[in-house]
Enzyme design. Structure first.
Site, PDB file in Angstrom:
ATOM      1  CD  GLU A   1      45.064 -24.743  54.845  1.00  0.00           C
ATOM      2  OE1 GLU A   1      45.152 -24.658  53.610  1.00  0.00           O
ATOM      3  OE2 GLU A   1      45.885 -25.378  55.546  1.00  0.00           O
TER       4      GLU A   1
ATOM      5  CE  LYS B   1      48.045 -24.268  51.266  1.00  0.00           C
ATOM      6  NZ  LYS B   1      47.353 -25.421  51.878  1.00  0.00           N
TER       7      LYS B   1
ATOM      8  CB  CYS C   1      48.999 -25.027  55.424  1.00  0.00           C
ATOM      9  SG  CYS C   1      48.962 -26.736  56.037  1.00  0.00           S
TER      10      CYS C   1
END
Length: 528
Positions: A94, A194, A227
């Site tokens: 990321e 995300k 993440c």
């Protein structure tokens, strides 16, 4: 990531926490798991970011592309190295192309336009002029072709929206933190935006959560998320519940380590164990911010990299089983193992084990708990844990908070000059993220004082054989086992027994830093 990393954390576009220590796993040449149904070769790259000197300053698209090209040059070198090693899929981290700490306006020149795959079938390398502002996508597509491999990378993307849409931002566009997936012929297969942003003012959460999966000819189906997503029901757990054919997860991250419970390699390997999938985790490499820790994790073993000293990227290559095999608690009868037999007696409610009394005895049990250890409180990862010290060479301890009781049955060859403690937390975590956790943790303390329990440590000498368990009210439990020098170890056994979840370790190769059961009660999260 949960917890906080000080004021700097509020500026970061990745995940949170701060780690100490350095470790590069020496066994990266070995297979991550010996599968009986064939293997494929995977790679993850922990990238040392070439970042903007001033992410808040206005810049042009040309200047943004010049900076991103420097990172993409490194990516291209790693793709070619991976291809020479027979890699079939590679995952990049990321924020590895554009960086972080941007505002919504300052990141705009770094964003590519993203047509909605799979509705639009497109090969950016072969059709570069089909859409404007897609230079990064074109470069990644060409890398996949050059390496003849599948490629997963993260970049910033933009999508115009109508101001009449109540979800449309005031500037008339969505800005997403996006993972992209390319096939070995350069085709853009899909994208994931995300959903669980971590203080990322430059980006929007998508109006609807993406449950992104893609198929490969060499390993079947992969899922993708990013993440902070790994700690939430949506999309990480939902994706696996919705599609049982997903056997592997591609996981780009910019994760700042937080010990003792949520270092990057801890949560990566724990997710693989908890859900019985392979996790291909690529983290950003920024040691000054505590960012390191990547790996290729199966439910049973891991190949990883953790390095807080060197300012260089690192490529991990490993063969991976196409069909991962779960680590299960099968045949746990205790007939031939005295320690497991004692564990089962404790679960059965043996009166000696539930009372600190010299008047009550258990057949065959040593006289532990003659004097109850003191209960104390200490802060661990910004939560108020209730703990008891682990002082003796062997014993049984229990500590409770609210509805959760945590137990440990342990032996060790000798008592080191270190303080260990058994801790419990059952509540809402509210610092730098809001989510409900139930935790049982056996941890090495930072010093000999009670208040040091919960501090970040990476080195330890205490060797243990133990059973750790608790009466969790969730089935979503991440088993964590970390030893000295940021080393991962695999539990000998874990699973459910008499409505309790347990982790068993017969003997450690190095000193224990953390053994924990990290439970998530998604239904009690606020704001999700």
């Amino acid at each position: 990531m949960p917890g906080a990393c000080g004021p700097l954390a509020l500026l970061l576009c990745g995940c949170c926490a701060a780690a100490l220590g350095a470790h590069t796993h020496p066994g990266e040449h070995r297979a991550a798991e010996d599968g009986d149904a064939g293997q494929f070769v995977a790679a993850v790259y922990e990238h040392h970011l070439i970042s903007s000197p001033d992410p808040l300053a206005p810049t042009s698209r040309r200047q943004a592309l010049e900076l991103m090209s420097r990172n993409l040059d490194v990516y291209e070198q790693q793709v070619m190295t991976a291809a020479q090693k027979g890699v079939q899929i590679i995952v990049f981290p990321e924020d590895g192309i554009h960086g972080f700490n941007f505002t919504r306006a300052s990141i705009y020149p770094f964003l590519d336009f993203m047509p909605p795959p799979p509705l639009v079938r497109w090969n950016p390398c072969l059709e570069p002029h089909r859409f404007n502002d897609t230079e990064v996508l074109q470069r990644l597509s060409c890398m996949a072709i050059q390496g003849a491999l599948f490629l997963v990378a993260n970049l910033g993307t933009k999508q115009p929206c109508h101001r009449s849409d109540p979800r449309c931002p005031r500037d008339g566009r969505f800005q997403f933190n996006t993972n992209v997936v390319f096939s070995s012929n350069g085709t853009l297969l899909d994208r994931y935006r995300k959903y669980n942003l971590y203080f990322e003012a430059a980006f929007d959460a998508p109006p609807d959560v993406d449950h992104t999966v893609f198929d490969t000819p060499f390993a079947g189906r992969f899922g993708v998320f990013t993440c902070f997503d790994i700690l939430f029901l949506r999309p990480a757990v939902e994706l696996l519940l919705r599609d049982p054919e997903v056997r592997h997860v591609a996981f780009p991250a910019a994760w700042m380590n937080q010990l003792p419970l949520l270092a990057a390699i801890q949560i990566q390997s724990a997710f693989a164990r908890a859900f019985g999938v392979n996790v291909l985790a690529a983290n950003l490499h920024q040691p000054s911010l505590g960012m390191t820790g990547s790996g290729i994790h199966t439910p049973r073993t891991s190949v990883w990299h953790h390095d807080m000293e060197n300012l260089t990227g690192h490529l991990i290559v490993a063969p991976v089983a196409r069909n991962p095999q779960r680590l299960r608690a099968e045949n746990a009868t205790g007939k031939t193992d005295p320690s497991h037999s004692r564990f089962l007696k404790l679960l059965a409610g043996d009166p000696y084990c539930e009372k600190d009394s010299q008047e009550v005895h258990c057949d065959g049990a040593p006289r532990w708990n003659m004097k109850a250890p003191p209960v104390f409180h200490a802060e661990m990862m910004y939560d108020n844990f209730t703990l008891v010290p682990v002082w003796d060479r062997e014993g049984y301890l229990r500590v409770c908070a609210r509805g959760l009781c945590c137990h440990v049955l342990y032996q060790r060859p000798s008592v080191s000059g270190e303080l260990y403690a058994l801790g419990v937390f059952d509540g809402l975590h509210t610092v730098h993220g809001t989510y409900y956790v139930q935790v049982c943790a056996l941890v090495k303390c930072g010093g000999l004082a009670f208040e040091t329990c919960g501090q970040e440590v990476t080195e330890a000498t205490g060797l243990f054989e133990f059973h750790l368990w608790g009466n969790f009210s969730t089935s979503y439990i991440f088993p964590l086992l970390l030893t000295s020098g940021m080393t991962l170890e695999t539990p000998d056994q874990l699973g459910w027994e008499n409505d309790h979840y347990f982790l068993r370790e017969r003997g450690l190769a190095s000193g224990l830093v953390t053994a924990a059961l990290y439970g998530r009660l998604y239904e009690r999260d606020y704001g999700k």
